[in-house]
Enzyme design. Structure first.
Site, PDB file in Angstrom:
ATOM      1  N   LEU A 127       0.822  -1.215   0.000  1.00  0.00           N
ATOM      2  CA  LEU A 127       0.000   0.000   0.000  1.00  0.00           C
ATOM      3  C   LEU A 127       0.852   1.260   0.000  1.00  0.00           C
ATOM      4  CD1 LEU A 127      -2.780  -1.038   2.575  1.00  0.00           C
ATOM      5  CD2 LEU A 127      -2.737  -1.340   0.084  1.00  0.00           C
ATOM      6  N   HIS A 153      -3.357   4.143  -2.690  1.00  0.00           N
ATOM      7  CA  HIS A 153      -4.340   3.279  -2.029  1.00  0.00           C
ATOM      8  C   HIS A 153      -4.985   3.996  -0.846  1.00  0.00           C
ATOM      9  CE1 HIS A 153      -1.334   0.166  -3.573  1.00  0.00           C
ATOM     10  NE2 HIS A 153      -2.452  -0.207  -4.167  1.00  0.00           N
ATOM     11  N   SER A 199       2.750   4.034  -7.549  1.00  0.00           N
ATOM     12  CA  SER A 199       2.485   2.646  -7.934  1.00  0.00           C
ATOM     13  C   SER A 199       3.321   1.736  -7.058  1.00  0.00           C
ATOM     14  CB  SER A 199       2.876   2.434  -9.405  1.00  0.00           C
ATOM     15  OG  SER A 199       3.042   1.054  -9.670  1.00  0.00           O
TER      16      SER A 199
HETATM   17  P1  AMP Z   1      -3.394  -2.274  -7.014  1.00  0.00           P
HETATM   18  O1  AMP Z   1      -2.994  -2.640  -5.619  1.00  0.00           O
HETATM   19  O2  AMP Z   1      -2.271  -1.778  -7.851  1.00  0.00           O
HETATM   20  O3  AMP Z   1      -4.241  -3.329  -7.675  1.00  0.00           O
HETATM   21  O4  AMP Z   1      -4.339  -1.008  -6.860  1.00  0.00           O
HETATM   22  C1  AMP Z   1      -5.484  -1.056  -6.045  1.00  0.00           C
HETATM   23  C2  AMP Z   1      -6.340   0.150  -6.323  1.00  0.00           C
HETATM   24  O5  AMP Z   1      -5.599   1.337  -6.025  1.00  0.00           O
HETATM   25  C3  AMP Z   1      -6.763   0.257  -7.787  1.00  0.00           C
HETATM   26  O6  AMP Z   1      -8.111   0.687  -7.856  1.00  0.00           O
HETATM   27  C4  AMP Z   1      -5.811   1.293  -8.328  1.00  0.00           C
HETATM   28  O7  AMP Z   1      -6.333   2.003  -9.426  1.00  0.00           O
HETATM   29  C5  AMP Z   1      -5.656   2.205  -7.131  1.00  0.00           C
HETATM   30  N1  AMP Z   1      -4.418   2.983  -7.245  1.00  0.00           N
HETATM   31  C6  AMP Z   1      -3.158   2.501  -7.471  1.00  0.00           C
HETATM   32  N2  AMP Z   1      -2.276   3.523  -7.582  1.00  0.00           N
HETATM   33  C7  AMP Z   1      -2.995   4.665  -7.430  1.00  0.00           C
HETATM   34  C8  AMP Z   1      -2.660   6.060  -7.459  1.00  0.00           C
HETATM   35  N3  AMP Z   1      -1.413   6.478  -7.657  1.00  0.00           N
HETATM   36  N4  AMP Z   1      -3.659   6.946  -7.264  1.00  0.00           N
HETATM   37  C9  AMP Z   1      -4.936   6.534  -7.069  1.00  0.00           C
HETATM   38  N5  AMP Z   1      -5.315   5.237  -7.031  1.00  0.00           N
HETATM   39  C10 AMP Z   1      -4.369   4.312  -7.215  1.00  0.00           C
END
Ligand code: AMP
Length: 300
Positions: free
Chosen positions: A33, A37, A185
């Site tokens: 996270l 997130h 990310s």
């Molecule tokens: P992930 O853990 O990469 O699958 O991401 C989980 C959620 O967090 C997804 O809905 C992503 O789009 C969101 N997310 C990831 N990075 C960001 C960011 N930099 N800004 C906003 N939401 C994000």
């Protein structure tokens, strides 16, 4: 905060909350996270009485085994961040709990899933659609928070819920960026300082196309030429795509007439980065940019 490992227990925690009259907020993640997130979690915390964060590295949505195996899994840190954010329950199932046997059911959200990420990551969106449908089924009626960072995914899950009459309201949340412009990310930690410098060509290219659209340019072919030149300045090791698509259906456009997304994906030292920016024309202003201010510990 409860840490829940099984589907029946998750159903019963959410069921008990619902029986108390609580609204339910779901934030699906793969863990590791970061502030992106956390912005989703904070929004869910503001809007819902019972907040569930799922942490599950879903192998079915990885097209590259090495990406899956090297994906960070700092579960203890993640749990501490969730606890500090006032999360009620973390759902962190083992792979065997989610997939006791290989599923035979396939969910294909056509059109939306065919270009960009779908074209460069075969099977990715099928994996996403299946795990999200399972999480929606387990959680039941709720608001579910997804990041605009993964705009194609956000569009796809919104359509999935609508097409299947799943009683989940999908909420899109703005992309959170570091001060240098790079979208946060979980994969950014793999970038060296030099990689990171090169990676900045991605937001630079997207912002440049956005600025040109806002300055009145409409022809996508020439906008993309300009954006591609900026992208190549990184230089990244490779460019997967740079596209201008309709913000609502993800189809490419030739002229910018309404709300569009400028989307790009590049590879740097084995790490794949994606990003996008939303641009509105014809009177509707784009939503305010959101970034994380570490000094204030919050989003501004
Ligand atoms: P992930 O853990 O990469 O699958 O991401 C989980 C959620 O967090 C997804 O809905 C992503 O789009 C969101 N997310 C990831 N990075 C960001 C960011 N930099 N800004 C906003 N939401 C994000």
């Amino acid at each position: 905060m409860k840490t829940v490992r099984t589907i029946p227990r998750m159903r019963s925690e959410v069921g008990a909350a619902r029986a108390r009259g609580d609204s339910i907020g779901l934030v699906p993640t793969m863990g590791a996270l970061h502030e992106g997130h956390m912005s989703l979690i904070r929004r869910a915390r503001m809007e819902c009485r019972f907040v569930v964060v799922s942490i599950f590295v879903n192998q079915r949505q990885f097209d590259s085994p090495s990406d899956f195996h090297s994906y960070l899994r700092p579960l203890e840190d993640d749990l501490a961040m969730c606890e500090a954010a006032g999360v009620d329950a973390v759902f962190s199932p083992a792979a065997g709990e989610m997939y006791p046997e290989p599923p035979l059911t396939r969910i294909i959200v056509s059109n939306i899933s065919e270009r960009m990420e779908g074209a460069f990551r075969p099977g990715h969106f099928e994996g996403v659609a299946l795990v999200v449908a399972k999480l929606f089924s387990i959680t039941g009626e709720c608001r579910a928070y997804f990041g605009e960072k993964d705009a194609q995914q956000l569009c796809l899950v919104t359509r999935l819920a609508a097409d299947l009459d799943i009683p989940v309201q999908v909420v899109g949340c703005p992309t959170v960026r570091d001060a240098d412009g790079l979208a946060m990310s979980s994969r950014n930690v793999r970038l060296s300082a030099d990689d990171r410098d090169r990676a900045l060509c991605l937001p630079r290219a997207l912002f440049r196309v956005r600025d040109s659209i806002e300055a009145g340019r409409r022809e996508v072919a020439s906008l993309l030429e300009e954006g591609a030149a900026e992208l190549r300045s990184g230089p990244p090791d490779s460019i997967d795509y740079l596209e201008v698509v309709d913000a609502h259906c993800m189809s490419p456009v030739e002229r910018v007439e309404s709300e569009v997304l400028v989307c790009g994906a590049i590879r740097i030292s084995g790490t794949r980065l994606i990003d996008n920016v939303r641009v509105s024309v014809a009177g509707s202003p784009p939503p305010a940019a959101v970034s994380y201010d570490p000094r204030r510990g919050g989003i501004r």
